[in-house]
Design an enzyme around this catalytic site. Structure first.
Site, PDB file in Angstrom:
ATOM      1  N   ASP A  65     -33.090  18.754   7.055  1.00 17.13           N
ATOM      2  CA  ASP A  65     -33.226  17.553   6.236  1.00 17.13           C
ATOM      3  C   ASP A  65     -34.594  17.525   5.581  1.00 17.13           C
ATOM      4  OD1 ASP A  65     -30.909  16.122   6.497  1.00 17.13           O
ATOM      5  OD2 ASP A  65     -31.779  14.489   7.664  1.00 17.13           O
ATOM      6  N   TYR A  67     -38.133  15.672   4.865  1.00 11.64           N
ATOM      7  CA  TYR A  67     -38.888  14.644   5.574  1.00 11.64           C
ATOM      8  C   TYR A  67     -38.500  13.270   5.025  1.00 11.64           C
ATOM      9  CZ  TYR A  67     -41.968  18.503   7.073  1.00 11.64           C
ATOM     10  OH  TYR A  67     -42.491  19.656   7.607  1.00 11.64           O
ATOM     11  N   PHE A  78     -40.018  22.074   5.133  1.00 16.29           N
ATOM     12  CA  PHE A  78     -41.215  22.134   5.988  1.00 16.29           C
ATOM     13  C   PHE A  78     -42.518  21.835   5.248  1.00 16.29           C
ATOM     14  CE2 PHE A  78     -38.222  24.875   8.380  1.00 16.29           C
ATOM     15  CZ  PHE A  78     -38.183  24.159   9.577  1.00 16.29           C
ATOM     16  N   HIS A 187     -36.433  26.365  17.162  1.00 18.77           N
ATOM     17  CA  HIS A 187     -37.031  25.617  16.064  1.00 18.77           C
ATOM     18  C   HIS A 187     -38.514  25.347  16.347  1.00 18.77           C
ATOM     19  CE1 HIS A 187     -37.571  22.177  13.291  1.00 18.77           C
ATOM     20  NE2 HIS A 187     -36.517  22.660  12.636  1.00 18.77           N
TER      21      HIS A 187
END
Length: 220
Positions: A65, A67, A78, A187
């Protein structure tokens, strides 16, 4: 449907833009932008593609997704805009680069510098409602980004796919490992980074593979 996206991607993805699911997705997303706060800003929805044309892609990093807090998302997974504090996952990515390659943690979390070297920073879902993680999942974005990965995996060779966490690994399960390098680990989230993201050496392994196949390494 007419979509504003970099030309090389448009040529390959027009077939998706003309499908009924994308029309439904577009109507949903337009309604969200008109009625509430959505990230990233609409003009940056396809920023990952605009910064990294199809034939330039050497590496794919797959997020989930955007942020969902103010000022963070700008269309690259990211990544955050200059001056924005680093989210925890990005902190851990930079820590792993420092450990793996000896590069100091940078002052900016804007990863456009990676995209311009051929790193496609692709979220599975390209929009999100403010403060509501996952709010635009299962509306059609995942079908679209699956098509993006299929195009790259089928039409190109020697791309490095970094799949961090079970979600990304499921999404990339079909990639032909004989044509591409697929790197998998937990992750970088603080919840899982210590279970194998730290020490995965994905950044040095990526560069070794690229050089082996005649490409320039990425300046991480």
């Amino acid at each position: 449907m007419e979509v504003r996206i970099e030309d090389s991607w448009k040529a390959r993805l027009q077939i998706e833009f003309d499908k009924p699911y994308f029309d439904s997705l577009t109507q949903f997303v337009r309604g969200e932008y008109a009625s509430t706060t959505v990230y990233p800003p609409g003009r940056e929805m396809f920023a990952a593609f605009d910064a990294c044309p199809f034939d330039n892609v050497r590496v794919v990093i797959l997020g989930q997704d955007p942020y969902h807090e103010p000022g963070q998302a700008h269309g690259l997974c990211f990544s955050v805009n200059d001056g924005v504090p680093f989210p925890p996952s990005l902190v851990n990515i930079f820590k792993e680069i420092e450990s793996d390659l000896g590069k100091p943690i940078p002052s900016s979390g804007n990863l456009l510098r990676w995209a311009q070297q051929g790193v496609l920073l692709l979220n599975a879902t390209l929009t999100v409602r403010a403060h509501q993680a996952g709010s635009h999942q299962n509306k059609g974005w995942e079908t679209f980004t699956d098509a993006v990965i299929h195009r790259l995996a089928d039409e190109r060779e020697h791309i490095v796919f970094m799949l961090w966490g079970s979600y990304a690994q499921r999404k990339g399960a079909f990639i032909d490992r004989s044509k591409h390098l697929v790197l998998q680990s937990p992750h970088p989230s603080p919840l899982s980074a210590y279970r194998g993201f730290f020490g995965n050496k994905h950044f040095s392994r990526t560069n070794e593979y690229l050089v082996q196949h005649g490409y320039n390494p990425i300046d991480w």
